[in-house]
Design a protein around this motif. Structure first.
Motif, PDB file in Angstrom:
ATOM      1  N   PRO A  93     -43.902  -2.125 -63.182  1.00 21.46           N
ATOM      2  CA  PRO A  93     -43.797  -3.592 -63.122  1.00 21.46           C
ATOM      3  C   PRO A  93     -42.505  -4.153 -63.707  1.00 21.46           C
ATOM      4  O   PRO A  93     -42.151  -5.302 -63.415  1.00 21.46           O
ATOM      5  CB  PRO A  93     -45.009  -4.063 -63.944  1.00 21.46           C
ATOM      6  CG  PRO A  93     -45.934  -2.901 -64.008  1.00 21.46           C
ATOM      7  CD  PRO A  93     -45.036  -1.697 -64.020  1.00 21.46           C
ATOM      8  N   PRO A 133     -49.794   0.698 -65.252  1.00 17.17           N
ATOM      9  CA  PRO A 133     -49.232  -0.590 -64.819  1.00 17.17           C
ATOM     10  C   PRO A 133     -49.767  -1.778 -65.609  1.00 17.17           C
ATOM     11  O   PRO A 133     -49.047  -2.752 -65.836  1.00 17.17           O
ATOM     12  CB  PRO A 133     -49.645  -0.664 -63.345  1.00 17.17           C
ATOM     13  CG  PRO A 133     -49.857   0.748 -62.933  1.00 17.17           C
ATOM     14  CD  PRO A 133     -50.428   1.422 -64.146  1.00 17.17           C
ATOM     15  N   GLY A 174     -47.295  -4.003 -67.504  1.00 16.45           N
ATOM     16  CA  GLY A 174     -47.205  -5.415 -67.178  1.00 16.45           C
ATOM     17  C   GLY A 174     -47.303  -6.298 -68.406  1.00 16.45           C
ATOM     18  O   GLY A 174     -46.527  -7.253 -68.571  1.00 16.45           O
ATOM     19  N   TYR A 186     -43.590  -2.145 -53.797  1.00 13.48           N
ATOM     20  CA  TYR A 186     -44.812  -2.907 -54.064  1.00 13.48           C
ATOM     21  C   TYR A 186     -44.537  -4.088 -54.999  1.00 13.48           C
ATOM     22  O   TYR A 186     -44.936  -5.232 -54.717  1.00 13.48           O
ATOM     23  CB  TYR A 186     -45.882  -1.999 -54.669  1.00 13.48           C
ATOM     24  CG  TYR A 186     -47.206  -2.693 -54.927  1.00 13.48           C
ATOM     25  CD1 TYR A 186     -48.160  -2.788 -53.925  1.00 13.48           C
ATOM     26  CD2 TYR A 186     -47.495  -3.260 -56.173  1.00 13.48           C
ATOM     27  CE1 TYR A 186     -49.369  -3.424 -54.150  1.00 13.48           C
ATOM     28  CE2 TYR A 186     -48.690  -3.910 -56.402  1.00 13.48           C
ATOM     29  CZ  TYR A 186     -49.629  -3.986 -55.389  1.00 13.48           C
ATOM     30  OH  TYR A 186     -50.819  -4.621 -55.613  1.00 13.48           O
ATOM     31  N   THR A 187     -43.872  -3.831 -56.132  1.00 13.62           N
ATOM     32  CA  THR A 187     -43.579  -4.913 -57.074  1.00 13.62           C
ATOM     33  C   THR A 187     -42.725  -5.988 -56.427  1.00 13.62           C
ATOM     34  O   THR A 187     -43.018  -7.187 -56.514  1.00 13.62           O
ATOM     35  CB  THR A 187     -42.871  -4.357 -58.321  1.00 13.62           C
ATOM     36  OG1 THR A 187     -43.719  -3.404 -58.960  1.00 13.62           O
ATOM     37  CG2 THR A 187     -42.536  -5.468 -59.300  1.00 13.62           C
ATOM     38  N   GLN A 192     -44.164  -9.790 -55.585  1.00 13.06           N
ATOM     39  CA  GLN A 192     -43.527 -10.886 -56.316  1.00 13.06           C
ATOM     40  C   GLN A 192     -42.836 -11.855 -55.361  1.00 13.06           C
ATOM     41  O   GLN A 192     -42.865 -13.075 -55.568  1.00 13.06           O
ATOM     42  CB  GLN A 192     -42.526 -10.330 -57.334  1.00 13.06           C
ATOM     43  CG  GLN A 192     -43.185  -9.649 -58.525  1.00 13.06           C
ATOM     44  CD  GLN A 192     -42.190  -9.129 -59.550  1.00 13.06           C
ATOM     45  OE1 GLN A 192     -41.033  -8.880 -59.231  1.00 13.06           O
ATOM     46  NE2 GLN A 192     -42.644  -8.948 -60.784  1.00 13.06           N
ATOM     47  N   THR A 211     -45.333  -9.888 -63.658  1.00 10.18           N
ATOM     48  CA  THR A 211     -45.469  -8.448 -63.912  1.00 10.18           C
ATOM     49  C   THR A 211     -46.908  -8.102 -64.290  1.00 10.18           C
ATOM     50  O   THR A 211     -47.402  -7.027 -63.937  1.00 10.18           O
ATOM     51  CB  THR A 211     -44.523  -8.004 -65.044  1.00 10.18           C
ATOM     52  OG1 THR A 211     -44.786  -8.772 -66.215  1.00 10.18           O
ATOM     53  CG2 THR A 211     -43.074  -8.166 -64.636  1.00 10.18           C
ATOM     54  N   VAL A 259     -48.923  -7.801 -61.072  1.00  5.32           N
ATOM     55  CA  VAL A 259     -48.625  -6.518 -60.419  1.00  5.32           C
ATOM     56  C   VAL A 259     -49.363  -5.391 -61.130  1.00  5.32           C
ATOM     57  O   VAL A 259     -50.003  -4.542 -60.495  1.00  5.32           O
ATOM     58  CB  VAL A 259     -47.105  -6.250 -60.417  1.00  5.32           C
ATOM     59  CG1 VAL A 259     -46.814  -4.840 -59.894  1.00  5.32           C
ATOM     60  CG2 VAL A 259     -46.390  -7.278 -59.558  1.00  5.32           C
TER      61      VAL A 259
END
Length: 420
Positions: A30, A154, A158, A240-241, A245, A252, A255
Motif C-alpha cells: 500500500p 497489507p 496500510g 492494484y494499489t 486509488q 492506503t 487498499v
C-alpha cells in the motif's frame, strides 16, 4: 532425530517462513507508490513506471538466479539456501526503508531477486517431506499461509503507512530478521546426502533447465500455462494499489483492508477447500476451476467503479488459488527426488520471466489508460482486463495440451527418455 519429527519441523518452519514473508511483502504494497512519489515528485501514473521498473529488476535477477539456486539446493541441501533467502529479504527491506534516492529502491529489489529462493525452496521442502498423493494439498498449505500472511500484511502496511511511507519497510525488515534467527536455530535439513546430485550449470540456467525438464511428457506445456498465469497475476502487486486509488479514490488503509479480505478468502480455499475439491474432482478439474476463477476476478476488477464490486471479485480471486498447487504438483509428480530442486528452480525462472514482462505490461497499460487528459479511453482498470485475456489464453493452452492421464488424475512413473 526421527525422520517424521524432522519432516514435521521442516514443514512448520517453511509454513511460518512463507507466512512471515507474506506479511513483509504485503506490508509494503500500500505504501510503495507513496514512497516513490516522495522520492521523485512524480504523479501517480508516472510513479507506476518506477514500480514496473523495480519489479523488472527483481524479476531479471530472479530469472537468472532461481535455476542456479534450485540446482544448488539439490547439491548442497535446502537449509543453507532457505536461510540465505530469508536474510536477503531482511536486507532488502532495510535498504528500502533507508533509501535516500529511488536508485537504492532498485538496489534493494535486485538483492531480493538474486536471493529470492523462499517459495521455490519451500516447495522443494514440501516435495522432500510429502508423498506424491499429498503434495498438492501441502503445496496448497503454502498458498494458504501466504494468504494468511497477506491478510495481516497489507492491513498492517496500510495503517503503518499513515505514520509515514518508510515505517512499513522497517517493520518488514524486523519481521524477516527475526525469522532468520528462528530458522538458524530450528530449521532442519530434509534433502538427504544420498539423494543429492552434483551441481551442473548446464542444467542450472533457465534455458538449460527447461530443456532438461522438457524430456518428460507435458512439462513444457504446463510450465507455459504457469508462465502465462504468472504474468497475469503480476497485476496485483504492480497495479492494484494504483488502480483502486485512481478509480475509487481509496486511501492506503482502504487498499490494505481489501487485500486483507482477499487474503482471508484465499486462505480458506488453499488451506481448507483444496483438500475437499481435489479428492472430489481431481487435479485437472481443480486447476480448471482455479483458472476460470482467476479470469472472472480480473474481468470484475477491470470494470469496478465502486468498492463493493472489488469485494465481489474476492471469492473468484480466491478460487484462483487452486491452480498454483495443482499445476505445481502435476509437474512435481513427473520427477524423482533428485530433481525436485531443479524443477522448482525452473518454475521460479518462469515466475521471474513473468515478473520481467508482467509489471512492465501492467504499469505501462495503466500509464496509457489512467490519464483523464491524454488517455484514448480513461480506464484505470485496464491492466486487469489485460490479465483476464492472458488467463483465458492460459485456459485454452491447458485444455489443449494436458494428457488423458492428467484428466484421469493419474501419472505413470517418468522415464528419462520420455518426450513431450
Amino acid at each position: 532425530m526421527s525422520n517424521s519429527f524432522r519432516d514435521r519441523n521442516a514443514l512448520v518452519f517453511v509454513l511460518i517462513t512463507v507466512a512471515i514473508n507474506a506479511v513483509g511483502f504485503g506490508i509494503i504494497i500500500p505504501v510503495l507508490p507513496e514512497l516513490i512519489r516522495a522520492l521523485t515528485g512524480l504523479e501517480n501514473n508516472q510513479a507506476a513506471l518506477h514500480i514496473g521498473g523495480m519489479t523488472f529488476v527483481f524479476a531479471l535477477l530472479q530469472f537468472i538466479c532461481m535455476p542456479i539456486i534450485g540446482g544448488l539446493s539439490d547439491a548442497w541441501g535446502r537449509r543453507p539456501i532457505m536461510l540465505a533467502s530469508v536474510g536477503a529479504l531482511a536486507l532488502d527491506y532495510l535498504l528500502m526503508a533507508l533509501a535516500p534516492t529511488v536508485a537504492i529502491l532498485y538496489l534493494g529489489r535486485a538483492i531480493s531477486g538474486a536471493f529470492g529462493a523462499t517459495f521455490s525452496t519451500a516447495n522443494a521442502y514440501i516435495a522432500d517431506t510429502s508423498p506424491p498423493e499429498k503434495r498438492a494439498q501441502n503445496f496448497g498449505l503454502v498458498g494458504a499461509v501466504f494468504g494468511g500472511g497477506f491478510i495481516l500484511g497489507p492491513v498492517i502496511g496500510g495503517w503503518l503507512g499513515e505514520f509515514g511511507p518508510r515505517i512499513p519497510f522497517f517493520a518488514a525488515a524486523a519481521i524477516c530478521g527475526l525469522n532468520f534467527v528462528y530458522g538458524w536455530l530450528v530449521l532442519p535439513e530434509t534433502h538427504k546426502p544420498e539423494k543429492r546430485r552434483a551441481f551442473s550449470f548446464a542444467r542450472s540456467n533457465a534455458i538449460g533447465s527447461v530443456k532438461s525438464l522438457g524430456r518428460i511428457t507435458g512439462v513444457r506445456a504446463l510450465l507455459f500455462v504457469y508462465f502465462l498465469l504468472a504474468i497475469a497475476h503480476t497485476v496485483y502487486p504492480s497495479s492494484y494499489t494504483l488502480s483502486t486509488q485512481e478509480a475509487l479514490g481509496w486511501s492506503t488503509a482502504d487498499v490494505g483492508n481489501s487485500l486483507g479480505a482477499f487474503g482471508l478468502a484465499s486462505m480458506v480455499v488453499q488451506g481448507w477447500l483444496i483438500r475437499i475439491i481435489i479428492p472430489k474432482v481431481g487435479q485437472y478439474y481443480a486447476a480448471l476451476i482455479g483458472i476460470v476463477g482467476a479470469a472472472l476476478a480480473y474481468a470484475i476488477l477491470g470494470n469496478a467503479n465502486a468498492g463493493w464490486i472489488v469485494y465481489a471479485a474476492g471469492p473468484f480471486a480466491a478460487l484462483a488459488g487452486l491452480y498454483g498447487p495443482t499445476l505445481t504438483n502435476m509437474m512435481s509428480i513427473r520427477f524423482d527426488e533428485t530433481e525436485q530442486g531443479e524443477l522448482q528452480g525452473a518454475i521460479g525462472a518462469a515466475q521471474g520471466l513473468a515478473l520481467m514482462i508482467g509489471p512492465l505490461l501492467m504499469t505501462g497499460t495503466f500509464f496509457v489508460f489512467a490519464n483523464r487528459d491524454t488517455s484514448p479511453v480513461y480506464m484505470p482498470g485496464a491492466p486487469f482486463l489485460v490479465a483476464a485475456i492472458l488467463t483465458i489464453l492460459a485456459l485454452l493452452v491447458f485444455m489443449k495440451t494436458t494428457t488423458k492421464a492428467d484428466r484421469r488424475n493419474i501419472m505413470d512413473a517418468p522415464e528419462d527418455g520420455a518426450t513431450k
